[in-house]
Write a protein that holds these residues in place. Structure first.
Motif, PDB file in Angstrom:
ATOM      1  N   ASP A 182      59.403  -1.532  -7.548  1.00 54.10           N
ATOM      2  CA  ASP A 182      60.544  -0.859  -6.670  1.00 54.10           C
ATOM      3  C   ASP A 182      59.996   0.315  -6.038  1.00 54.10           C
ATOM      4  N   THR A 216      60.194   3.296  -5.638  1.00 50.71           N
ATOM      5  CA  THR A 216      59.910   4.327  -6.291  1.00 50.71           C
ATOM      6  C   THR A 216      58.519   4.676  -6.228  1.00 50.71           C
ATOM      7  N   MET A 263      65.079   0.582  -3.475  1.00 51.06           N
ATOM      8  CA  MET A 263      66.323   1.420  -3.955  1.00 51.06           C
ATOM      9  C   MET A 263      67.309   1.585  -2.588  1.00 51.06           C
ATOM     10  N   THR A 276      71.555   7.607  -5.273  1.00 53.13           N
ATOM     11  CA  THR A 276      70.713   6.556  -5.233  1.00 53.13           C
ATOM     12  C   THR A 276      71.227   5.506  -6.056  1.00 53.13           C
ATOM     13  N   GLN A 314      70.547   1.473  -7.792  1.00 55.95           N
ATOM     14  CA  GLN A 314      69.363   0.735  -8.251  1.00 55.95           C
ATOM     15  C   GLN A 314      69.361  -0.495  -7.434  1.00 55.95           C
ATOM     16  N   SER A 345      66.739   4.906 -14.499  1.00 52.42           N
ATOM     17  CA  SER A 345      67.255   4.145 -13.297  1.00 52.42           C
ATOM     18  C   SER A 345      67.796   2.631 -14.223  1.00 52.42           C
ATOM     19  N   THR A 403      67.106  -0.291 -12.987  1.00 52.77           N
ATOM     20  CA  THR A 403      66.207  -1.148 -12.214  1.00 52.77           C
ATOM     21  C   THR A 403      65.652  -1.971 -13.322  1.00 52.77           C
ATOM     22  N   VAL A 422      63.482   8.218  -2.702  1.00 53.89           N
ATOM     23  CA  VAL A 422      64.517   8.300  -3.788  1.00 53.89           C
ATOM     24  C   VAL A 422      64.238   9.394  -4.731  1.00 53.89           C
TER      25      VAL A 422
END
Length: 281
Positions: free
Chosen positions: A10, A12, A30, A63, A65, A95, A97, A262
């Motif tokens: 992702d 991040t 994100m 933020t 996901q 998160s 995610t 993020v």
């Protein structure tokens, strides 16, 4: 015959040049929400633009996901050219995610292994690099090795904005009050995927010295190979720390990496952190 694997992460994770241009590495972004407007992380806003908008926004930024649908769409595309997907993602305790990826995995035909990295930012990219290396060398049981390496990570952060971290729900109200009213510099550690208050320091200098002491202890025990300095916008401060650490740890590779947008939403532009893996050989 070796499986052809697609590696997914992702936004991040900070991808350096090697991973950014790697043909088998894919990123699910994100979303950043500022005053009703949605921005795709890594695409619509640079970190400096983001922090400028945060200063002017009327409501606390948030933020979001990646959705189950976003993962499903990517996995369906990857199924055409790959035998398996391995997704290494930001800590599931910070998160949703990981959850989105695991739900998407049930909806596609290609096998998907979703791994909770328990970390964030550039150390997540280190995990991807190491995993790709193990796979290319035909290391048996490298999935188990990934989990072992994850558990050797240490990360310590001086948060640039306690207020932003408090508003994001990633930090307890008590710690925020202590930091803001008593002018305490809390050192935040990432432990088992969660942000925890490791120690309190009175000044930036004493906080830095405490973090350096953690590095010394780990280096003495494990002979560290690499140290990662992570920063919001203050690259000059990160470079200053780098030069100081290089004078003491001559045999360790030390580099600076941006935290990304993020994480900046939650921690603030003046955030600086240090991370390493005790199990990296």
């Amino acid at each position: 015959m070796m499986k052809k694997i697609a590696w997914v992460t992702d936004s991040t994770a900070f991808l350096d040049e090697e991973l950014f241009h790697h043909p088998d590495v894919y990123v699910v972004p994100m979303t950043i929400l500022i005053d009703g407007m949605e921005y795709v992380d890594g695409k619509d806003l640079t970190p400096s633009q983001l922090f400028e908008k945060i200063k002017q926004c009327k409501t606390p930024p948030k933020t979001s996901q990646p959705s189950v649908g976003a993962f499903t769409k990517l996995y369906q595309q990857l199924a055409k050219n790959y035998d398996q997907v391995i997704s290494l993602l930001v800590s599931a305790k910070l998160s949703g995610t990981v959850s989105s990826s695991r739900q998407a995995a049930k909806l596609v035909s290609i096998p998907v292994l979703t791994i909770d990295s328990k970390i964030l930012s550039y150390p997540l990219s280190v995990l991807i690099k190491q995993s790709i290396s193990w796979n290319s060398k035909g290391v048996e049981g490298y999935e188990e090795e990934i989990h072992k390496l994850i558990d050797t990570n240490e990360a310590y952060v001086l948060v640039g904005s306690l207020e932003q971290l408090h508003r994001s729900g990633r930090m307890s109200g008590l710690t925020y009050v202590m930091g803001s009213l008593l002018n305490v510099k809390p050192i935040i550690s990432v432990e088992n995927g969660l942000l925890q208050m490791k120690e309190k320091a009175r000044t930036m200098r004493s906080a830095k010295e405490k973090i350096y002491s953690y590095i010394r202890k780990s280096h003495h025990a494990n002979q560290l190979k690499e140290i990662y300095l992570l920063y919001g916008l203050n690259d000059a401060l990160a470079e200053e720390w780098k030069q100081e650490l290089k004078r003491e740890f001559h045999d360790v590779t030390i580099n600076c990496y941006p935290l990304g947008s993020v994480i900046g939403v939650h921690a603030g532009e003046h955030t600086i952190g240090v991370s390493w893996f005790n199990g990296l050989v």
